[in-house]
Enzyme design. Structure first.
Site, PDB file in Angstrom:
ATOM      1  N   LYS A  34       0.814  -1.219   0.000  1.00 23.71           N
ATOM      2  CA  LYS A  34       0.000   0.000   0.000  1.00 23.71           C
ATOM      3  C   LYS A  34       0.841   1.259   0.000  1.00 23.71           C
ATOM      4  O   LYS A  34       0.397   2.311  -0.458  1.00 23.71           O
ATOM      5  CB  LYS A  34      -0.973  -0.001   1.193  1.00 23.71           C
ATOM      6  N   LYS A  76     -11.675  -3.639  -3.394  1.00 23.93           N
ATOM      7  CA  LYS A  76     -12.478  -2.441  -3.624  1.00 23.93           C
ATOM      8  C   LYS A  76     -11.597  -1.239  -3.901  1.00 23.93           C
ATOM      9  O   LYS A  76     -12.069  -0.219  -4.387  1.00 23.93           O
ATOM     10  CB  LYS A  76     -13.425  -2.180  -2.457  1.00 23.93           C
ATOM     11  N   LYS A  91      -5.604  -9.886  -6.181  1.00 23.55           N
ATOM     12  CA  LYS A  91      -6.870 -10.189  -5.508  1.00 23.55           C
ATOM     13  C   LYS A  91      -7.932  -9.154  -5.839  1.00 23.55           C
ATOM     14  O   LYS A  91      -7.631  -7.985  -6.102  1.00 23.55           O
ATOM     15  CB  LYS A  91      -6.672 -10.303  -4.000  1.00 23.55           C
TER      16      LYS A  91
HETATM   17  P1  ADP Z   1     -10.235  -4.850   0.223  1.00 26.91           P
HETATM   18  O1  ADP Z   1      -8.904  -5.391  -0.132  1.00 26.91           O
HETATM   19  O2  ADP Z   1     -11.236  -5.056  -0.841  1.00 26.91           O
HETATM   20  O3  ADP Z   1     -10.150  -3.432   0.685  1.00 26.91           O
HETATM   21  P2  ADP Z   1     -10.436  -5.584   2.991  1.00 26.91           P
HETATM   22  O4  ADP Z   1      -8.968  -5.425   3.124  1.00 26.91           O
HETATM   23  O5  ADP Z   1     -11.322  -4.596   3.667  1.00 26.91           O
HETATM   24  O6  ADP Z   1     -10.798  -5.691   1.441  1.00 26.91           O
HETATM   25  O7  ADP Z   1     -10.827  -7.021   3.490  1.00 26.91           O
HETATM   26  C1  ADP Z   1     -11.899  -7.389   4.341  1.00 26.91           C
HETATM   27  C2  ADP Z   1     -11.905  -8.893   4.528  1.00 26.91           C
HETATM   28  O8  ADP Z   1     -12.194  -9.510   3.269  1.00 26.91           O
HETATM   29  C3  ADP Z   1     -10.560  -9.496   4.977  1.00 26.91           C
HETATM   30  O9  ADP Z   1     -10.765 -10.617   5.812  1.00 26.91           O
HETATM   31  C4  ADP Z   1      -9.929  -9.933   3.697  1.00 26.91           C
HETATM   32  O10 ADP Z   1      -9.002 -10.966   3.876  1.00 26.91           O
HETATM   33  C5  ADP Z   1     -11.154 -10.391   2.905  1.00 26.91           C
HETATM   34  N1  ADP Z   1     -10.905 -10.205   1.479  1.00 26.91           N
HETATM   35  C6  ADP Z   1     -10.647  -9.049   0.831  1.00 26.91           C
HETATM   36  N2  ADP Z   1     -10.465  -9.237  -0.473  1.00 26.91           N
HETATM   37  C7  ADP Z   1     -10.611 -10.569  -0.672  1.00 26.91           C
HETATM   38  C8  ADP Z   1     -10.540 -11.408  -1.817  1.00 26.91           C
HETATM   39  N3  ADP Z   1     -10.295 -10.907  -3.011  1.00 26.91           N
HETATM   40  N4  ADP Z   1     -10.740 -12.728  -1.652  1.00 26.91           N
HETATM   41  C9  ADP Z   1     -11.001 -13.244  -0.438  1.00 26.91           C
HETATM   42  N5  ADP Z   1     -11.080 -12.522   0.688  1.00 26.91           N
HETATM   43  C10 ADP Z   1     -10.896 -11.197   0.585  1.00 26.91           C
END
Ligand code: ADP
Ligand code: TRP
Length: 327
Positions: A112, A197, A194
């Site tokens: 990040k 959002k 991955k």
């Molecule tokens: P993002 O990366 O979309 O901002 P977050 O970091 O807020 O998502 O993640 C919230 C939860 O969702 C965490 O437990 C994270 O491991 C899970 N998570 C986020 N993206 C994925 C993904 N692409 N596949 C599976 N789990 C995910």
């Protein structure tokens, strides 16, 4: 029987990666866990610049989404992180237990902060220590998270062990629980990374609020390869990812999916997948919309959750303050 805790940041809208990686595994744990905590990690979401009105809206959306997905406030303490000041208090104490070196090793921070020079916030760097405080305050045993959060839970373990060694038994050592399939849903537009959002384009993810037409459009434009068959091979990242989503939605194994789509191409598979996604999302969206209409109810739910969480966190902090010699 065990103590389960997880959290999601109220940044932006939730996507199906969040659902399969974190929310669904939490719901599984809710069935068997005797004490469950789910909270909205609002303090984590301000580690990158936020729009205050957006954030307020997202906190309510997240509360509605969890309730709609099946989080049961009778079984789960559902609350907002910032309502419990003990989280930040313990984070400070853990800051003084954590070493720069171990926090610098966190790969999510490195990702990040890359290319951002010196403008990244101190909060972004310190994010995993706050997360450790979140977990340790509640004597958490099990932390269901997606693959990307595993390292952070391991840091929480290390800090708990160090604190216990230095000041005597205080914290339970938590364990990350990562589901085998679905722990890492990949981006539709870039299956090497991955689904997230914070991706540069919304073609990357399927939001829990996407309507049927949007879902179909996004899936149709998803990256595949030139092989053209519906066969699961890890190196065929795009189609493997979509088959994983299909499997998570239908419960069918890869072999069953391969059979269903034998002789068919990506076009047919994508239409079928989009239909399954919308079949899953439409009723969820209706429930979310209904819940969002009653803001008072959402406020009350978070307030009741905060009262329960606060009682536990306050007790733990009395112990921690004594142990470190400030009380
Ligand atoms: P993002 O990366 O979309 O901002 P977050 O970091 O807020 O998502 O993640 C919230 C939860 O969702 C965490 O437990 C994270 O491991 C899970 N998570 C986020 N993206 C994925 C993904 N692409 N596949 C599976 N789990 C995910
Ligand atoms: N850092 C997690 C994420 O980005 C959210 C989070 C904050 C969390 N505190 C937590 C997850 C405690 C599990 C336990 O997804």
């Amino acid at each position: 029987m065990s103590r389960v805790l997880t959290a999601l940041k109220p940044t932006n809208i939730l996507h199906i990666g969040n659902y399969f990686g974190a929310i669904e595994p939490f719901l599984q744990q809710q069935k068997t866990g005797d004490t469950n905590f789910l909270f909205i990690a609002d303090y984590h979401s301000i580690t990158i610049p936020q729009d205050p009105d957006e954030l307020r809206k997202n906190i309510f959306f997240a509360t509605a989404a969890y309730l709609a997905a099946g989080v049961n406030p009778e079984k789960t303490t559902l609350f907002q992180q910032s309502h419990i000041s003990e989280h930040t208090e313990l984070a400070w104490i853990l800051n003084c237990v954590a070493s720069m070196g171990e926090v610098e090793r966190m790969t999510q921070y490195k990702d990040k902060a890359r290319n951002k020079g010196e403008s990244v916030s101190v909060g972004l760097f310190d994010y995993p220590v706050l997360m450790a405080a979140d977990i340790l305050l509640y004597d958490t045993e099990i932390v269901p998270v997606g693959e990307d959060q595993k390292q952070h839970v391991e840091l929480a373990r290390d800090l708990a062990e160090r604190f216990n060694n230095r000041f005597g038994q205080t914290f339970v050592i938590p364990k990350p629980v990562i589901r085998e399939s679905g722990a890492r849903i990949m981006g539709l537009d870039d299956p090497e990374k991955k689904m997230s959002k914070s991706a540069p384009t919304d073609k990357n993810y399927i939001s829990l609020m996407d309507d049927e037409a949007t879902v179909l459009k996004k899936i149709k434009s998803a990256i595949t390869d030139s092989e053209g068959t519906i066969v699961y091979r890890e190196h065929r990242k795009g189609i493997a990812n979509m088959m994983t989503i299909y499997s998570l939605l239908t419960g069918e194994s890869m072999i069953e999916i391969e059979k269903t789509f034998e002789g068919k191409g990506y076009g047919d598979f994508k239409i079928a997948l989009a239909a399954k996604v919308s079949e899953f999302l439409t009723p969820l969206q209706e429930k979310i919309q209904t819940l969002l209409q009653d803001e008072n109810h959402l406020h009350r739910t978070l307030e009741i959750g905060a009262q329960k969480a606060r009682a536990i966190a306050a007790k733990k902090m009395i112990e921690v303050r004594k142990k470190i010699g400030i009380a």
